[in-house]
Design a protein around this motif. Structure first.
Motif, short mmCIF file in Angstrom:
data_model
loop_
_atom_site.label_atom_id
_atom_site.label_comp_id
_atom_site.label_asym_id
_atom_site.label_seq_id
_atom_site.Cartn_x
_atom_site.Cartn_y
_atom_site.Cartn_z
N ASP A 357 0.82 -1.21 0.00
CA ASP A 357 0.00 0.00 0.00
C ASP A 357 0.85 1.26 0.00
N ARG A 358 2.05 1.17 0.56
CA ARG A 358 2.93 2.34 0.59
C ARG A 358 3.80 2.48 -0.67
N GLY A 359 3.70 1.53 -1.58
CA GLY A 359 4.45 1.64 -2.83
C GLY A 359 5.70 0.80 -2.90
N VAL A 360 5.92 -0.07 -1.93
CA VAL A 360 7.11 -0.92 -1.95
C VAL A 360 6.91 -2.04 -2.97
N ARG A 361 7.88 -2.21 -3.86
CA ARG A 361 7.81 -3.25 -4.88
C ARG A 361 8.99 -4.21 -4.83
N PHE A 362 10.00 -3.92 -3.99
CA PHE A 362 11.16 -4.81 -3.88
C PHE A 362 11.59 -4.86 -2.42
N ILE A 363 12.04 -6.04 -1.99
CA ILE A 363 12.62 -6.23 -0.67
C ILE A 363 13.92 -7.01 -0.85
N LYS A 364 15.02 -6.46 -0.35
CA LYS A 364 16.32 -7.10 -0.48
C LYS A 364 16.69 -7.72 0.86
N VAL A 365 16.85 -9.03 0.85
CA VAL A 365 17.15 -9.78 2.07
C VAL A 365 18.50 -10.46 1.88
N PRO A 366 19.41 -10.36 2.84
CA PRO A 366 20.70 -11.07 2.70
C PRO A 366 20.48 -12.57 2.54
N ALA A 367 21.33 -13.18 1.69
CA ALA A 367 21.22 -14.62 1.46
C ALA A 367 21.44 -15.40 2.75
N SER A 387 8.94 -15.59 -0.77
CA SER A 387 8.81 -15.08 -2.14
C SER A 387 7.37 -15.20 -2.63
N ASP A 388 6.72 -16.33 -2.34
CA ASP A 388 5.33 -16.51 -2.77
C ASP A 388 4.41 -15.54 -2.06
N LEU A 389 4.64 -15.31 -0.77
CA LEU A 389 3.80 -14.38 -0.01
C LEU A 389 3.95 -12.96 -0.55
N LEU A 390 5.18 -12.54 -0.79
CA LEU A 390 5.38 -11.19 -1.30
C LEU A 390 4.83 -11.05 -2.72
N GLY A 391 4.94 -12.11 -3.51
CA GLY A 391 4.45 -12.04 -4.88
C GLY A 391 2.94 -11.84 -4.96
N ARG A 392 2.20 -12.29 -3.96
CA ARG A 392 0.75 -12.08 -3.96
C ARG A 392 0.40 -10.60 -3.88
#
Length: 492
Positions: A357-367, A387-392
């Motif tokens: 809702d705030r406009g975030v489209r990417f999340i970078k998480v350390p491997a 990844s599947d949760l964020l993709g929804r």
């Protein structure tokens, strides 16, 4: 139910019989008793005649119906037989097609099995090479005059041009990153003065590191990293100068200059590839400073045509601690079409709906955070489902700080689409003479430095630099089973 015609016929017969009796009684002079008997007999005869005729008629009609029914049954049987013949023909065709498909599937399964065996051999070979290289002692710095070039280990210069990198990044040897020597210790006042001088003298450098798609390793984005140089050209990293710069209120000026440089880089990258994008870091202090943010949003408003390819990146801690002013400024950027990314993620307590809702489209998480079982046990969601949760909610997961092939294989099981790290490429700086403002005319064709960046000079000893290995011409690429077999067996 008696039909009306039958009732009418009965009435008529009664009238005829009564009329006959009346005629005999009145005209013929027959007695009334005899006239009644004659009338009754006549009525009985007519009734019998009518009953017999109706029975004969019904019998004829029933015979015709039975004949029609027999004829219809014969036609139906003929059609059923025709349908049965057609169904048998279709079944035979389906059986032949199924057998042909089974043969094709068996062929494909055999080829997939061969490819799987080759991939396993390749993974085993890469893992063994990585273990051997990990066990080898690696020096901190390499002298350009004394270190001979090695055929298996290549030192990557930090100043290689990312614009010259091909779309598909395929590392053939482990990467050794030459890190600069530690800068002399300074107190806060001295460090603040160094930062101010670097801003005043435009000693702000932009380093670009690619983000690639997994498993294709095609370059999709570049992250712009900010570095400062003091008067002795010693590099100051972001972790070192962000704290003093925020304390002195200088982050707004740095972010504004970095925005100009990043937008200029994006324009030059899009000349060659329209699908490329740039991640530009922005501090939370810039959102809180109304004066500096007004300058930034004016510039971003003028370049909103590039908003789909320009991603503003914030730290997770800064994004969680946004106040009313920062949230309003963030919403203003989202209204202009700009997308956001979150980095420096320390835990997986993430609310994807709120972020989307705030406009975030990417999340970078350390491997390491995704692959470490200790962190996954303490998080709200298992990393394999992240990844599947964020993709929804339309958010892409980017795994950063990837340094080994084994991490890539494990991340593919987590359905991670993008990766970033020294395994693919090290951060590479832009040329120092690139103008900082976005209005420069006729910029040079190549954006980045052609020569490796020099390591800082030690005042108590000789200068050291990274050794550069002469580039070898790339062999022609192979595809399919031949390429996998060649990679599995190793270089000739």
């Amino acid at each position: 139910m008696i039909r009306i015609s039958t009732i009418f016929v009965g009435i008529c017969m009664m009238l005829v019989a009564a009329s006959l009796g009346m005629v005999l009684y009145a005209i013929a002079g027959v007695s009334g008793y005899e006239s009644a008997i004659v009338a009754l007999a006549t009525l009985t005869v007519m009734i019998l005649y009518n009953a017999v005729s109706m029975r004969i008629k019904d019998r004829n009609e029933s015979t015709g119906q039975i004949t029609d029914l027999s004829r219809g049954t014969a036609d139906l049987a003929r059609q059923v037989a025709e349908f049965g013949r057609r169904l048998a023909l279709v079944e035979s065709k389906i059986a032949s097609a199924s057998s042909a498909n089974q043969e094709r599937i068996q062929t494909v399964v055999g080829e997939i099995g061969e490819l799987g065996a080759l991939v396993k051999q390749l993974a085993t070979s890469v893992a063994s090479h990585e273990d051997m290289l990990t066990a080898m002692p690696a020096p901190a710095t390499v002298s350009a005059a004394s270190a001979p070039p090695s055929p298996t280990v290549k030192a990557v210069a930090v100043a290689d041009a990312p614009l010259a990198v091909k779309d598909t990044v395929t590392p053939t040897a482990p990467v050794i990153v030459v890190r600069p020597e530690a800068a002399p210790t300074r107190n806060d006042a001295q460090f603040t003065a160094v930062v101010k001088n670097a801003i005043a003298d435009n000693r702000i450098d932009i380093y670009l590191q690619p983000m690639v798609t997994l498993p294709q390793r095609k370059v999709r984005f570049y992250e712009a990293m900010t570095r400062l140089r003091d008067d002795k050209d010693q590099v100051i990293t972001a972790d070192e100068f962000i704290g003093p710069a925020e304390a002195a209120g200088l982050m707004g000026q740095i972010d504004h200059m970095v925005l100009l440089r990043c937008m200029q880089v994006l324009r030059r990258l899009m000349v060659r590839n329209k699908d490329v994008g740039v991640f530009c870091n922005m501090a939370g202090a810039t959102l809180a400073n109304a004066e500096t943010f007004a300058q930034c949003i004016d510039f971003l408003e003028a370049n909103r045509a590039l908003a789909p390819s320009f991603v503003l990146e914030f730290k997770q801690s800064a994004f969680r601690n946004l106040g009313p002013i920062e949230s309003e400024h963030l919403a203003a950027l989202a209204q202009r079409g700009y997308r956001f990314s979150i980095d420096h993620v320390t835990d997986l307590r993430i609310e994807p709906r709120d972020l989307a809702d705030r406009g975030v489209r990417f999340i970078k998480v350390p491997a390491s955070l995704l692959l470490d079982p200790k962190h996954s046990s303490n998080s709200d969601i298992h990393p394999a489902d992240l990844s599947d949760l964020l993709g929804r909610f339309g958010i892409d997961l980017i795994a950063e700080r990837i340094e080994g092939e084994r991490a890539v294989v494990d991340l593919l099981d987590f359905d991670v689409r993008f990766g970033q790290g020294f395994l693919f490429a090290a951060p590479r700086p832009l040329r120092p003479e690139t103008p900082a403002n976005g209005g420069a005319s006729n910029p040079p064709a190549k954006e980045l430095a052609k020569e490796p960046a020099k390591a800082p000079t030690d005042p108590n000893g000789p200068a050291r630099s990274a050794s550069s290995t002469p580039a070898r011409p790339e062999p022609p690429r192979s595809t399919g089973n031949a390429a996998l077999a060649r990679r599995a067996t190793g270089p000739n």
